[in-house]
Design an enzyme around this catalytic site. Structure first.
Site, mmCIF file in Angstrom:
data_model
loop_
_atom_site.group_PDB
_atom_site.id
_atom_site.type_symbol
_atom_site.label_atom_id
_atom_site.label_comp_id
_atom_site.label_asym_id
_atom_site.label_seq_id
_atom_site.Cartn_x
_atom_site.Cartn_y
_atom_site.Cartn_z
ATOM 1 N N LYS A 86 56.334 38.585 33.617
ATOM 2 C CA LYS A 86 56.014 39.813 34.349
ATOM 3 C C LYS A 86 54.826 39.607 35.292
ATOM 4 C CE LYS A 86 53.304 42.644 32.469
ATOM 5 N NZ LYS A 86 52.085 43.464 32.573
ATOM 6 N N THR B 113 48.519 45.921 33.090
ATOM 7 C CA THR B 113 48.712 45.154 34.309
ATOM 8 C C THR B 113 50.061 45.539 34.900
ATOM 9 O OG1 THR B 113 47.409 43.324 33.409
ATOM 10 C CG2 THR B 113 48.827 42.828 35.299
ATOM 11 N N LYS C 91 43.017 41.929 39.050
ATOM 12 C CA LYS C 91 43.798 41.396 37.932
ATOM 13 C C LYS C 91 44.879 40.439 38.420
ATOM 14 C CE LYS C 91 44.900 40.865 33.633
ATOM 15 N NZ LYS C 91 45.546 41.858 32.768
#
EC number: 1.1.1.30
Length: 294
Positions: A243, A98, A174
């Protein structure tokens, strides 16, 4: 181009290691590299070890990259000792991390002079599902490339739909996935913290509400760890959602879309990192919201 038989693998973290093992057990010849010797040893002998990322990638039909961040992806491909120099025009590069749509689009632009075969396939599902080849992978790329990668995708995932013909579309899916997951974890922690503060038995709250309309995968999974106080073994580290929620809020700003719940959840994860909890399991947000970590 013939079918995929050999895989070079870069990144054997919490998700990368079980995924590499799943690929090897499906019959692919997998050679991997990771900076951690312990992680390399954890997948031997099913997965062959390489002395460098370049060695792992050289001559392989497909190179799978499972690192944590966009800068790490850039370093693996184009940094000192980067693998781009040993790829052929036929190599399929599959990014399973990701890293956000911007990172993938920049990668494609820089990689095009080496190989045009880039498959964007970020994963979701957790460590246990990774080991079973039972992940969700959100796949995008040119049809001929995603078709070529299909046997590998099917070895790693029980669901690997193609969500776009352009690398970056998988990352966009995502982003939406992580918005939901990050908010669900934070709100599960908030709900159980409220229950505890009201003097309720949080285990009973978990059992009763987990059987009703308030249930979610994250409430069921992380809620159990919250109730049990099972935060030290990081099956999904809090730092990952620092993140990922950063990617969510940055992407939302880029398309001028409000994302107030994502922004609020991001602040909870950031507070956890500031308090030194980044390597704890993300279920630790329950203790954080109770004030037990202050």
């Amino acid at each position: 181009m013939m079918g995929i038989k050999t895989i070079g693998w870069v990144g054997l973290g919490a998700m990368g290691a079980p995924m590499a093992l799943a690929a090897a057990e499906a019959g692919f010849d997998v050679t991997a590299f990771d900076l951690s010797a312990d992680q390399m040893a954890s997948v031997a002998p099913a997965v062959a070890g390489a002395a460098s990322a370049r060695e792992a990638a050289q001559g392989k039909d497909l190179v799978g990259i499972m690192v944590a961040t966009g800068p790490q992806l850039d370093a693996v491909l184009f940094g000192e000792g980067g693998i781009a120099e040993v790829l052929s025009p036929d190599t399929v590069v599959m990014v399973m991390a990701t890293v956000g749509p911007d990172a993938i689009e920049k990668t494609k632009e820089r990689l095009d002079h080496v190989t045009t075969h880039l498959v964007d396939a970020p994963v979701s599902g957790g460590v246990l599902r990774a080991r079973k080849g039972d992940l969700l992978m959100m796949v995008s790329g040119a049809p001929e490339d995603t078709d070529l990668a299909r046997p590998v995708l099917d070895a790693l995932a029980s669901s690997a739909p193609v969500v776009g013909d352009v690398p970056g579309d998988g990352q966009r899916f995502k982003v939406v996935n992580q918005l939901l997951c990050g908010v669900h974890i934070a709100v599960a922690g908030e709900a159980l913290a409220l229950a505890d503060s009201m003097g309720l038995d949080v285990n009973q709250v978990y059992e009763v509400l987990g059987a009703g309309a308030a249930a979610s995968f994250m409430f069921g999974d992380r809620g159990r760890r919250m109730v049990d106080g099972d935060h030290d073994e990081a099956r999904s580290a809090l730092d990952i959602f620092v993140k990922d929620m950063g990617i969510v809020t940055q992407t939302a700003r880029g398309v001028t879309q409000e994302a107030p719940l994502a922004a609020a959840a991001e602040q909870i994860y950031l507070r956890g990192r500031r308090q030194g909890l980044g390597r704890k399991d993300d279920s630790v947000v329950f203790r954080l919201l109770l004030g037990d970590m202050d």
